[in-house]
Design an enzyme around this catalytic site. Structure first.
Site, PDB file in Angstrom:
ATOM      1  N   LEU A  95       0.884  -1.162   0.000  1.00 26.43           N
ATOM      2  CA  LEU A  95       0.000   0.000   0.000  1.00 26.43           C
ATOM      3  C   LEU A  95       0.919   1.209   0.000  1.00 26.43           C
ATOM      4  CD1 LEU A  95      -2.784  -0.891   2.627  1.00 26.43           C
ATOM      5  CD2 LEU A  95      -3.096  -0.608   0.153  1.00 26.43           C
ATOM      6  N   ASP A  96       0.658   2.186  -0.880  1.00 23.78           N
ATOM      7  CA  ASP A  96       1.557   3.333  -0.946  1.00 23.78           C
ATOM      8  C   ASP A  96       1.405   4.219   0.280  1.00 23.78           C
ATOM      9  OD1 ASP A  96      -0.531   5.294  -1.394  1.00 23.78           O
ATOM     10  OD2 ASP A  96      -0.605   4.661  -3.488  1.00 23.78           O
ATOM     11  N   LYS A  97       2.288   5.189   0.405  1.00 26.30           N
ATOM     12  CA  LYS A  97       2.356   6.015   1.610  1.00 26.30           C
ATOM     13  C   LYS A  97       1.027   6.690   1.922  1.00 26.30           C
ATOM     14  CE  LYS A  97       4.804   9.982   3.610  1.00 26.30           C
ATOM     15  NZ  LYS A  97       5.814  11.042   3.385  1.00 26.30           N
ATOM     16  N   SER A 125      -1.954   5.686   1.142  1.00 27.48           N
ATOM     17  CA  SER A 125      -3.071   4.753   1.279  1.00 27.48           C
ATOM     18  C   SER A 125      -3.064   4.110   2.657  1.00 27.48           C
ATOM     19  CB  SER A 125      -2.992   3.680   0.186  1.00 27.48           C
ATOM     20  OG  SER A 125      -3.066   4.274  -1.103  1.00 27.48           O
ATOM     21  N   ARG A 128      -5.103   4.800  -8.259  1.00 24.74           N
ATOM     22  CA  ARG A 128      -4.817   6.228  -8.451  1.00 24.74           C
ATOM     23  C   ARG A 128      -4.535   6.540  -9.915  1.00 24.74           C
ATOM     24  NH1 ARG A 128      -4.078   8.629  -3.441  1.00 24.74           N
ATOM     25  NH2 ARG A 128      -3.697   7.173  -1.723  1.00 24.74           N
TER      26      ARG A 128
END
Length: 268
Positions: A135-137, A139, A223
């Site tokens: 999960l990106d920063k 999220s 995204r």
């Protein structure tokens, strides 16, 4: 004069096509060869990259000799591998669900000094664990960790992994045509990005909450998909991985997956 030791020699014959070895002793049946670093990571001791560093640092021996080649071939049941002088025993398998907060990066160490998801495990005394997917920063939500590489590989493979469900807030209200485009997919940076399914959960005049389900997860998949269609993501939360729900797990909190959840994940 100090006598030099002869170069270390394995009791296995050279590799044949297909990445297999034949043992010189025993039945002569073909056995699977694995590189030394991979053997350490498959045992759940550490990540593959960390295993390679430990081998290069001279911390690993094979049949009594220090080996500094991370790709040195190992035959299961024939070679005695020691790490820091101790037998290489498989760690007990552990399967963790974390509610990842926003602002943390999914990595062990960040070259920019940013906070990582591992701070959520501080003081817990857990063995080495690797994130299962990312999960990106920006999220948040459900993220698995485990020291079982084969289990992780099955879950992250689009052919065998479960569907993943997200709640996504966007800065406009999509119409029916735009929702259809999300499922049909778009091309971005030579990749085709599509949602398995998408629906509007609720909306106001200027924003909407969507439920987006993915059957694969490319880098910043949702995204990028929505950006191509003209939407900015205001918030993105993963709420389920297959049958496992985020539920009431608090931000930054974690728990072990239970037997029923592991069985359900295995059956997809």
């Amino acid at each position: 004069m100090t006598q030099r030791k002869p170069p270390y020699r394995s009791n296995a014959r050279p590799a044949k096509p297909g990445g297999r070895l034949l043992s010189r002793a025993g039945t002569g049946e073909a056995q699977v060869r694995h590189g030394l670093a991979r053997v350490l990571s498959k045992a759940g001791v550490c990540s593959r990259s960390e295993a390679a560093r430990r081998v290069l640092d001279g911390r690993v021996s094979v049949d009594g000799r220090v080996i500094r080649d991370p790709e040195f071939p190992i035959l299961a049941g024939r070679h005695k591998v020691l790490l820091d002088g101790q037998p290489l025993a498989a760690a007990g398998r552990l399967y963790i669900a974390l509610n990842k907060p926003r602002g943390l990066v999914t990595t062990v160490q960040d070259e920019h000094g940013r906070d990582t998801v591992y701070q959520c495990f501080d003081g817990a005394g857990l063995p080495w664990l690797a994130p299962v997917g990312r999960l990106d920063k920006a999220s948040e939500g459900l993220l698995f960790f485990s020291n079982d590489p084969e289990w992780a590989a099955r879950l992250t493979d689009p052919a065998t992994g479960p569907l993943k469900t997200y709640r996504v807030q966007v800065d406009a209200v999509p119409d029916a045509a735009q929702l259809a485009r999300m499922q049909e997919g778009v091309d971005d940076a030579d990749e085709h990005l599509a949602a398995h399914s998408v629906q509007i959960l609720r909306h106001g005049e200027r924003t909407a909450w969507l439920e987006v389900v993915l059957d694969e997860g490319r880098n910043r998949h949702i995204r990028r998909l929505l950006k191509v269609l003209g939407f900015d993501v205001l918030r993105l939360m993963r709420v389920a991985i297959g049958p496992v729900q985020l539920g009431e797990l608090g931000k930054g909190q974690w728990r072990e997956l239970d037997a029923a959840e592991l069985e359900a994940l295995a059956g997809r």
